[in-house]
Design a protein around this motif. Structure first.
Motif, mmCIF file in Angstrom:
data_model
loop_
_atom_site.group_PDB
_atom_site.id
_atom_site.type_symbol
_atom_site.label_atom_id
_atom_site.label_comp_id
_atom_site.label_asym_id
_atom_site.label_seq_id
_atom_site.Cartn_x
_atom_site.Cartn_y
_atom_site.Cartn_z
ATOM 1 N N LEU A 194 -2.667 -9.019 -15.410
ATOM 2 C CA LEU A 194 -3.519 -8.296 -14.460
ATOM 3 C C LEU A 194 -3.110 -8.568 -13.014
ATOM 4 O O LEU A 194 -3.146 -7.665 -12.172
ATOM 5 N N LYS A 195 -2.736 -9.790 -12.734
ATOM 6 C CA LYS A 195 -2.263 -10.120 -11.381
ATOM 7 C C LYS A 195 -1.033 -9.284 -11.036
ATOM 8 O O LYS A 195 -0.903 -8.761 -9.925
ATOM 9 N N PHE A 196 -0.129 -9.139 -11.994
ATOM 10 C CA PHE A 196 1.062 -8.308 -11.791
ATOM 11 C C PHE A 196 0.662 -6.852 -11.558
ATOM 12 O O PHE A 196 1.180 -6.189 -10.651
ATOM 13 N N LEU A 197 -0.250 -6.330 -12.374
ATOM 14 C CA LEU A 197 -0.664 -4.933 -12.257
ATOM 15 C C LEU A 197 -1.319 -4.657 -10.913
ATOM 16 O O LEU A 197 -1.070 -3.612 -10.293
ATOM 17 N N GLU A 198 -2.152 -5.579 -10.463
ATOM 18 C CA GLU A 198 -2.798 -5.380 -9.164
ATOM 19 C C GLU A 198 -1.763 -5.372 -8.044
ATOM 20 O O GLU A 198 -1.805 -4.526 -7.145
ATOM 21 N N HIS A 199 -0.824 -6.306 -8.097
ATOM 22 C CA HIS A 199 0.192 -6.411 -7.045
ATOM 23 C C HIS A 199 1.091 -5.174 -7.018
ATOM 24 O O HIS A 199 1.468 -4.687 -5.951
ATOM 25 N N SER A 200 1.429 -4.640 -8.201
ATOM 26 C CA SER A 200 2.343 -3.495 -8.282
ATOM 27 C C SER A 200 1.608 -2.155 -8.279
ATOM 28 O O SER A 200 2.235 -1.103 -8.349
#
Length: 351
Positions: A194-200
């Motif tokens: 989720l952290k990756f998805l939010e950042h990207s």
């Protein structure tokens, strides 16, 4: 100065309008999956024609397939392409492998082939049989994202991974969507994704199958509730009323993401459906009811009780029955069409 402010205001309104149109347009056409696991499936050129004839606007495949990319060029059909689980270790080990993957399977075909999402891995988290891939998932996603960025495609193609709702959340938790949380087994890995998805600024790709939840918890959910039939009993969750299990599963996922501090990541349903053969509730009539009611619901843009007016992009599993798909008989009978392109049952793909 006043004119400048007015122009800025008009520009801002226009941008907001375009964004809203884009978001709403995402669910204007239904999509389909094609696992390609059959020795009798039609050529991809015939698949394009079949989809266009039926107003199907999205196509998900589970691994890179150049014949698909070539056939779907200039079709305007959106493509969700997968990085297969068995490729995760190789792509996670070296960014050059990810760059090679993008150079071979994306750059030669995009934008003529409308690749919209890359699903890095399928249902990796929460399954015993895919546990060996868990450590490779996020590094592979990061490497593919970096490869797209170096190709200046990061704003045009979004990177995510397809996760199964039933592997992330306990089956009975869908009775109270507002209290949704991820299981302890997957919460750390899911949080990292989720952290990756939010950042990207990428969506959460979810495989949402009321069939499996109902089939494993028949004492807790009614068949009508799973099939989008608005009859009692329904689920009451605070001031929200749920008339179908599909909406409950999606909102439970939203609540689980919110419980981790991620409230702005949209959900795209990359797979949902109902088998027409294989057990007592896997019948043609039930599959017909589920998929027709699903399409009507999604295309109505009703959304869910938690996200009203925001129907998620949705792809039905699957376009064809696949005679080489492993597992029990239901797995080979999710198709909307037989391999000869005749419908398994009538489906209304537009409203």
């Amino acid at each position: 100065m006043g004119q400048s402010k007015e122009r800025m205001k008009i520009t801002l309104i226009a941008c907001i309008f375009i964004l809203c149109v884009s978001i709403e347009g995402d669910a204007e056409k239904i999509g389909v999956n094609n696992g390609l696991l059959g020795d009798n499936l039609p050529p991809q050129e015939e698949v394009v024609s079949l989809m266009k004839m039926n107003n199907i606007g999205k196509y998900r495949i589970y691994k890179q397939e150049p014949t698909v990319f070539k056939a779907f060029a200039n079709s305007d059909i959106e493509i969700i392409v997968g990085v297969a689980n068995f490729d995760l270790q190789r792509i996670s080990s070296d960014e050059k492998e990810a760059m090679k993957w993008v150079a071979e399977y994306v750059k030669p075909y995009f934008p003529a082939t409308n690749i919209k999402y890359i699903a890095v891995g399928n249902e990796v988290l929460g399954k015993a049989e895919t546990a060996k891939y868990v450590g490779y998932l996020l590094p592979a996603m990061i490497n593919i994202q970096n490869a797209l960025q170096k190709a200046n495609l990061q704003d045009k193609i979004k990177v995510s991974t397809a996760l199964a709702a039933r592997d992330l959340i306990e089956a009975l938790s869908f009775q109270a969507p507002s209290k949704g949380t991820f299981t302890e087994k997957v919460e750390n890995d899911t949080s990292a994704v989720l952290k990756f998805l939010e950042h990207s600024r990428s969506p959460f790709l979810a495989n949402v199958f009321p069939f499996f939840i109902y089939n494993s918890s028949r004492d807790s959910y009614s068949l009508d509730y799973a099939l989008f039939k608005p009859t009692a009993p329904v689920v009451k969750d605070g001031n929200k009323i749920y008339k179908n299990l599909f909406d409950a599963m999606i909102d439970t996922l939203y609540s689980a993401m919110e419980s981790m501090g991620y409230s702005n990541i949209p959900i795209v349903v990359t797979a949902t459906g109902w088998p027409s053969k294989g057990n007592d509730v896997a019948t043609i009539q039930n599959a017909k009811s589920y998929n027709n009611n699903l399409i009507k619901h999604v295309l109505s843009k009703a959304g869910t009780p938690k996200r009203p007016g925001q129907s998620p992009e949705t792809c039905i599993f699957a376009l064809f029955n696949e005679n080489q798909k492993p597992g029990d008989e239901t797995e080979r009978n999710f198709g909307l069409f037989y391999p000869n392109k005749k419908p398994v049952y009538p489906v209304q793909f537009s409203v």
